[in-house]
Enzyme design. Structure first.
Site, PDB file in Angstrom:
ATOM      1  N   VAL A   1      52.104  40.415  41.263  1.00  0.00           N
ATOM      2  CA  VAL A   1      53.224  41.231  40.779  1.00  0.00           C
ATOM      3  C   VAL A   1      54.301  41.376  41.865  1.00  0.00           C
ATOM      4  CG1 VAL A   1      52.231  43.521  41.342  1.00  0.00           C
ATOM      5  CG2 VAL A   1      53.744  43.263  39.368  1.00  0.00           C
TER       6      VAL A   1
ATOM      7  N   PHE B   1      48.645  35.032  39.659  1.00  0.00           N
ATOM      8  CA  PHE B   1      49.630  36.063  39.313  1.00  0.00           C
ATOM      9  C   PHE B   1      49.675  37.067  40.454  1.00  0.00           C
ATOM     10  CE2 PHE B   1      50.862  40.246  38.001  1.00  0.00           C
ATOM     11  CZ  PHE B   1      51.999  40.012  37.240  1.00  0.00           C
TER      12      PHE B   1
ATOM     13  N   TYR C   1      46.609  41.102  54.242  1.00  0.00           N
ATOM     14  CA  TYR C   1      47.364  41.016  52.987  1.00  0.00           C
ATOM     15  C   TYR C   1      48.665  40.267  53.291  1.00  0.00           C
ATOM     16  CZ  TYR C   1      48.722  42.615  48.320  1.00  0.00           C
ATOM     17  OH  TYR C   1      49.065  42.663  46.979  1.00  0.00           O
TER      18      TYR C   1
ATOM     19  N   VAL D   1      43.425  47.809  35.897  1.00  0.00           N
ATOM     20  CA  VAL D   1      44.340  46.839  35.273  1.00  0.00           C
ATOM     21  C   VAL D   1      43.803  46.438  33.900  1.00  0.00           C
ATOM     22  CG1 VAL D   1      45.356  44.529  35.446  1.00  0.00           C
ATOM     23  CG2 VAL D   1      45.140  45.935  37.495  1.00  0.00           C
TER      24      VAL D   1
HETATM   25  N1  LIG Z   1      47.725  40.173  41.738  1.00  0.00           N
HETATM   26  C1  LIG Z   1      48.322  41.320  41.447  1.00  0.00           C
HETATM   27  O1  LIG Z   1      49.536  41.414  41.285  1.00  0.00           O
HETATM   28  C2  LIG Z   1      47.451  42.529  41.325  1.00  0.00           C
HETATM   29  C3  LIG Z   1      47.981  43.742  40.867  1.00  0.00           C
HETATM   30  C4  LIG Z   1      47.105  44.825  40.688  1.00  0.00           C
HETATM   31  C5  LIG Z   1      45.764  44.694  41.003  1.00  0.00           C
HETATM   32  N2  LIG Z   1      45.313  43.493  41.504  1.00  0.00           N
HETATM   33  C6  LIG Z   1      43.890  43.252  41.819  1.00  0.00           C
HETATM   34  O2  LIG Z   1      43.175  43.422  40.621  1.00  0.00           O
HETATM   35  C7  LIG Z   1      41.845  43.778  40.929  1.00  0.00           C
HETATM   36  C8  LIG Z   1      41.480  45.013  40.112  1.00  0.00           C
HETATM   37  O3  LIG Z   1      42.263  46.087  40.590  1.00  0.00           O
HETATM   38  P1  LIG Z   1      42.054  47.565  39.996  1.00  0.00           P
HETATM   39  O4  LIG Z   1      42.876  48.531  40.782  1.00  0.00           O
HETATM   40  O5  LIG Z   1      42.231  47.485  38.528  1.00  0.00           O
HETATM   41  O6  LIG Z   1      40.492  47.736  40.359  1.00  0.00           O
HETATM   42  P2  LIG Z   1      39.416  48.846  39.986  1.00  0.00           P
HETATM   43  O7  LIG Z   1      39.940  49.783  38.953  1.00  0.00           O
HETATM   44  O8  LIG Z   1      38.906  49.373  41.271  1.00  0.00           O
HETATM   45  O9  LIG Z   1      38.275  47.964  39.273  1.00  0.00           O
HETATM   46  C9  LIG Z   1      37.517  47.003  39.945  1.00  0.00           C
HETATM   47  C10 LIG Z   1      36.853  46.115  38.897  1.00  0.00           C
HETATM   48  O10 LIG Z   1      36.200  45.036  39.532  1.00  0.00           O
HETATM   49  C11 LIG Z   1      34.872  44.917  38.989  1.00  0.00           C
HETATM   50  N3  LIG Z   1      34.030  44.340  40.033  1.00  0.00           N
HETATM   51  C12 LIG Z   1      33.874  44.778  41.286  1.00  0.00           C
HETATM   52  N4  LIG Z   1      33.032  43.957  41.968  1.00  0.00           N
HETATM   53  C13 LIG Z   1      32.661  42.981  41.098  1.00  0.00           C
HETATM   54  C14 LIG Z   1      31.802  41.868  41.186  1.00  0.00           C
HETATM   55  N5  LIG Z   1      31.163  41.563  42.311  1.00  0.00           N
HETATM   56  N6  LIG Z   1      31.646  41.097  40.076  1.00  0.00           N
HETATM   57  C15 LIG Z   1      32.274  41.402  38.930  1.00  0.00           C
HETATM   58  N7  LIG Z   1      33.110  42.455  38.796  1.00  0.00           N
HETATM   59  C16 LIG Z   1      33.299  43.239  39.863  1.00  0.00           C
HETATM   60  C17 LIG Z   1      34.487  46.335  38.632  1.00  0.00           C
HETATM   61  O11 LIG Z   1      33.467  46.275  37.695  1.00  0.00           O
HETATM   62  P3  LIG Z   1      32.337  47.408  37.585  1.00  0.00           P
HETATM   63  O12 LIG Z   1      32.935  48.490  36.747  1.00  0.00           O
HETATM   64  O13 LIG Z   1      31.219  46.688  36.928  1.00  0.00           O
HETATM   65  O14 LIG Z   1      32.011  47.826  38.995  1.00  0.00           O
HETATM   66  C18 LIG Z   1      35.803  46.849  38.060  1.00  0.00           C
HETATM   67  O15 LIG Z   1      35.952  46.428  36.728  1.00  0.00           O
HETATM   68  C19 LIG Z   1      41.785  43.971  42.440  1.00  0.00           C
HETATM   69  O16 LIG Z   1      41.326  42.770  43.011  1.00  0.00           O
HETATM   70  C20 LIG Z   1      43.249  44.200  42.799  1.00  0.00           C
HETATM   71  O17 LIG Z   1      43.534  43.859  44.150  1.00  0.00           O
HETATM   72  C21 LIG Z   1      46.121  42.428  41.649  1.00  0.00           C
END
Ligand SMILES: NC(=O)c1ccc[n+]([C@@H]2O[C@H](COP(=O)([O-])OP(=O)(O)OC[C@H]3O[C@@H](n4cnc5c(N)ncnc54)[C@H](OP(=O)(O)O)[C@@H]3O)[C@@H](O)[C@H]2O)c1
Length: 383
Positions: A320, A318, A76, A199
């Site tokens: 955060v 994006f 990370y 999210v």
């Molecule tokens: N950039 C930033 O600032 C930031 C901030 C927060 C989070 N994030 C990122 O945002 C993402 C979501 O985080 P979260 O905590 O909300 O995750 P989460 O609640 O664990 O949800 C994961 C999501 O990904 C989907 N998914 C998993 N594998 C997939 C695949 N192969 N194809 C399509 N969809 C898939 C799941 O769908 P199903 O329900 O169908 O399994 C679920 O909707 C992560 O990558 C996290 O690192 C980024």
């Protein structure tokens, strides 16, 4: 990074014979798989000799997030510094980015925090997988504790889960929807994949609260109708499947939804990548923006050339952490809005499984939490 060295003493020190707080923290000295590299470190905090700006806090709860695991693995981009501040033999780094603490004691020069206040770290990489911390008041941001919300006449106080998970997912959803483009309430639309993610659920709710129309794309599943219903209740205007998202014919349906409100589909939120990102990008109108914040499918973002040339499409990232790193004002403003919605009962947090620390091996507890996080979000709580 921490101004704590002088007040933290190893347990073997003779000073320990005085009454001090015995603390534990989960640390690592080398990157690797959490099951191999995490260890519990015990140390004492001399809370009788605080400097004027120092604060002692106890942890109430801290979650296991995907980025915490990636940090330990060393993959990370943002990482805690390895330090000797914990009086370990080798420089070690603390784990955990999010969490809520309660103030136990403050130095005589601290005026912005008081005993009993709830606080979260003001910066990332603070190390929240621990029982206690000794820092300065600037290391923390105050949240209202439930008694304070009550005495301020609020409908309800923050739950432990809401407070411990406030600084990443809700802020991410809110900022992606408000910081880059102005969507016209009641008219404009956004589309997101991973609509079922934590999210994604916050984005649907924030969309509802700000009166933005939204389309959530989710993967097909046996309980599709139930999940659709849940997301619509949270605030998604429409919920479609990845098959719909990939189909050219379905584009017409989306156009007619957007036409009905007299607005435009301006913004796409992408946490999946691959074909799913192509699908949501194609749905945008002219001058659309896609923000990529995750890559759950581990596939690259695929954008047709024609979108760039003929629709003036923009694809941006994006993060955060980066956005808020040097912008405490934006962080405070966003937190204030999320707190207000929680206190008014207008925003639901993403549920998590709570596991209470029993006083034994803290590192083992988080290692188990990491394993169990594949089944859903894990929150370690402390008495
Ligand atoms: N950039 C930033 O600032 C930031 C901030 C927060 C989070 N994030 C990122 O945002 C993402 C979501 O985080 P979260 O905590 O909300 O995750 P989460 O609640 O664990 O949800 C994961 C999501 O990904 C989907 N998914 C998993 N594998 C997939 C695949 N192969 N194809 C399509 N969809 C898939 C799941 O769908 P199903 O329900 O169908 O399994 C679920 O909707 C992560 O990558 C996290 O690192 C980024």
């Amino acid at each position: 990074m921490f101004a704590i060295r002088r007040s933290i003493v190893p347990l073997t020190s003779s000073i320990f014979k005085r009454s001090m707080i015995t603390a534990q923290a989960v640390l690592y000295t080398e990157h690797g798989e959490p099951s191999d590299v995490l260890f519990t470190h015990k140390f004492s905090i001399d809370d009788d000799n605080l400097k004027s700006d120092q604060v002692v806090v106890k942890t109430l709860a801290s979650p296991v997030n995907p980025s915490d695991i990636n940090q330990i693995q060393g993959v990370y981009p943002s990482k805690p510094e390895k330090t000797l501040d914990f009086d370990t033999e080798k420089p070690a780094a603390p784990c955990g980015n999010e969490g809520v603490f309660q103030v136990l004691k403050v130095g005589n020069g601290v005026s912005d925090l008081a005993v009993g206040d709830w606080v979260i770290p003001s910066q990332v990489n603070y190390g929240t997988w621990r029982t206690h911390a000794l820092g300065t008041s600037s290391d923390f941001i105050k949240l209202p504790n439930p008694d304070q919300s009550k005495s301020n006449g609020k409908k309800q106080g923050l739950s432990i889960n809401q407070a411990a998970t406030i600084s990443v997912n809700p802020l991410t959803a809110y900022l992606m929807l408000t910081h880059y483009l102005k969507l016209a309430p009641g008219k404009d639309w956004f589309i997101q994949n991973g609509g079922n993610s934590a999210v994604g659920k916050y984005a649907s709710q924030v969309g509802r609260l700000l009166n933005f129309n939204s389309i959530s794309v989710i993967r097909d599943r046996p309980d599709l109708d139930e999940v659709k219903k849940e997301l619509e209740q949270l605030g998604a205007t429409q919920v479609i499947t990845e098959e719909d998202n990939a189909s050219k014919e379905f584009g017409g349906q989306i156009k007619s939804w957007v036409k009905e409100t007299g607005g435009e589909l301006k913004l796409a939120l992408n946490c999946v990548g691959g074909k799913s990102s192509t699908g949501i990008a194609r749905k945008l109108g002219n001058n659309g923006l896609m923000l990529t914040y995750g890559g759950m499918s581990k596939q690259p973002v695929i954008i047709p050339t024609s979108l760039h040339i003929f629709k003036n499409f923009t694809s941006a990232g994006f993060w955060v952490t980066e956005l808020l790193k040097n912008n405490q004002e934006l962080k405070s403003k966003t937190l204030k809005q999320i707190i207000e919605w929680y206190e008014n009962g207008e925003l639901k947090d993403a549920p998590s499984t709570h596991v209470e620390f029993d006083g034994n091996d803290l590192a083992k507890l988080y290692q188990q939490g990491i394993t169990d996080s594949k089944k859903g979000k894990q929150l370690i709580t402390y008495k």
